[in-house]
Design an enzyme around this catalytic site. Structure first.
Site, short mmCIF file in Angstrom:
data_model
loop_
_atom_site.label_atom_id
_atom_site.label_comp_id
_atom_site.label_asym_id
_atom_site.label_seq_id
_atom_site.Cartn_x
_atom_site.Cartn_y
_atom_site.Cartn_z
N ALA A 67 0.86 -1.18 0.00
CA ALA A 67 0.00 0.00 0.00
C ALA A 67 0.90 1.23 0.00
CB ALA A 67 -0.91 0.00 1.23
N GLY A 112 0.26 -4.98 0.94
CA GLY A 112 -0.94 -4.99 0.12
C GLY A 112 -0.76 -5.74 -1.18
N GLU A 115 -1.25 -9.32 -0.30
CA GLU A 115 -2.69 -9.50 -0.04
C GLU A 115 -3.49 -9.52 -1.34
OE1 GLU A 115 -3.28 -7.35 4.26
OE2 GLU A 115 -2.44 -6.15 2.64
N GLU A 135 4.31 -5.42 7.57
CA GLU A 135 3.63 -4.29 8.21
C GLU A 135 4.15 -4.00 9.62
OE1 GLU A 135 0.69 -5.60 5.04
OE2 GLU A 135 2.10 -6.57 6.40
#
Length: 261
Positions: A67, A112, A115, A135
């Site tokens: 992200a 992300g 994911e 993260e």
């Protein structure tokens, strides 16, 4: 499609090719990119000409590096929660597309990006790909369902190790633990992904879609409910022309010609 600033999309003989296209940011997912993915997923779901989707990243370095940290850095708790829920909703939509989705992971798939790859049905990795949920090195948890999909794919113990340490693993280790289905040489990645897509497209389309639905529905429930759902979709197949064609072709020792009907 010109309406997308951060995505490239084209149709190639039944394959919908989606490319995350923010190479200067290593294809990091910001709010705008997630919103575009959401819109494109809706378009793909309605397009009966698309039989299989391949999802990849632009450039040679990254599938999706994560992200967008520069965008996340100053979010409040409420804004962070809403950003996470947006990513979760978009990835759920990708996971539940009627078409099979293949992730062609060409480089970094971190946070992300990992994911996003996990929301796809099948993951094919370049031998240069890297995976991880780092993260905790940023003071946060995964927010786009990484704690849930990772454990379902590789098991509780391995997922907790990756989540707690933030370690990044290479493609071969990702294959060893079951995170990816195949590893391909970097210059052959898209060829391998397309070959997989073409093989899937040669099978009975309705049966493939019902297999996907049965797996997705069954994993979210108990075994008894899951096998009951399977019995229903198994029965539905016998109402299709593809079932008649497939079994006739088998008995007649010829190649089946499926029409998706």
């Amino acid at each position: 499609m010109s309406e997308f600033a951060n995505l490239l999309f084209e149709k190639q003989e039944g394959i919908g090719l989606v490319t995350i296209n923010r190479p200067k940011a290593l294809n990091a997912l910001n709010q705008a990119t997630l919103e575009e993915l959401d819109k494109l997923a809706d378009l793909i779901a309605k397009d009966t000409d698309i039989k299989v989707v391949i999802l990849t990243g632009s450039g040679e370095k990254a599938f999706v590096a994560g992200a967008d940290i520069t965008e996340m850095q100053h979010k409040t708790a409420i804004e962070g929660r809403n950003f996470g829920k947006l990513g979760q909703a978009v990835f759920n939509k990708i996971e539940n597309l009627p078409q099979p989705v293949i992730a062609a992971v060409n480089g970094f798939a971190l946070g992300g990006g990992c994911e996003l790859a996990m929301s796809c049905d099948i993951r094919i990795a370049s031998d240069r790909a890297k995976f991880g949920q780092p993260e905790v090195t940023l003071g946060i948890t995964p927010g786009f369902a990484g704690t849930q999909r990772l454990a379902r794919l590789v098991g509780k113990g391995r997922s907790k190790e990756l989540l707690y340490t933030g370690d990044v693993i290479d493609a071969n280790e990702a294959y060893r633990i079951g995170l990816v289905n195949k590893v391909a040489a970097a210059d052959e990645l898209m060829t391998v992904a397309r070959a997989m897509a073409e093989k899937i497209m040669s099978r009975a389309p309705i049966a493939v879609q019902l297999c996907k639905a049965a797996v997705n529905e069954g994993l979210d429930t108990d075994l008894e409910t899951g096998v009951a759902y399977e019995a229903e979709v198994f029965g539905l197949c016998f109402a299709t022309a593809d079932q008649k064609e497939g079994m006739s072709a088998f008995v007649e020792k010829r190649k089946a010609s499926f029409q998706g009907k």
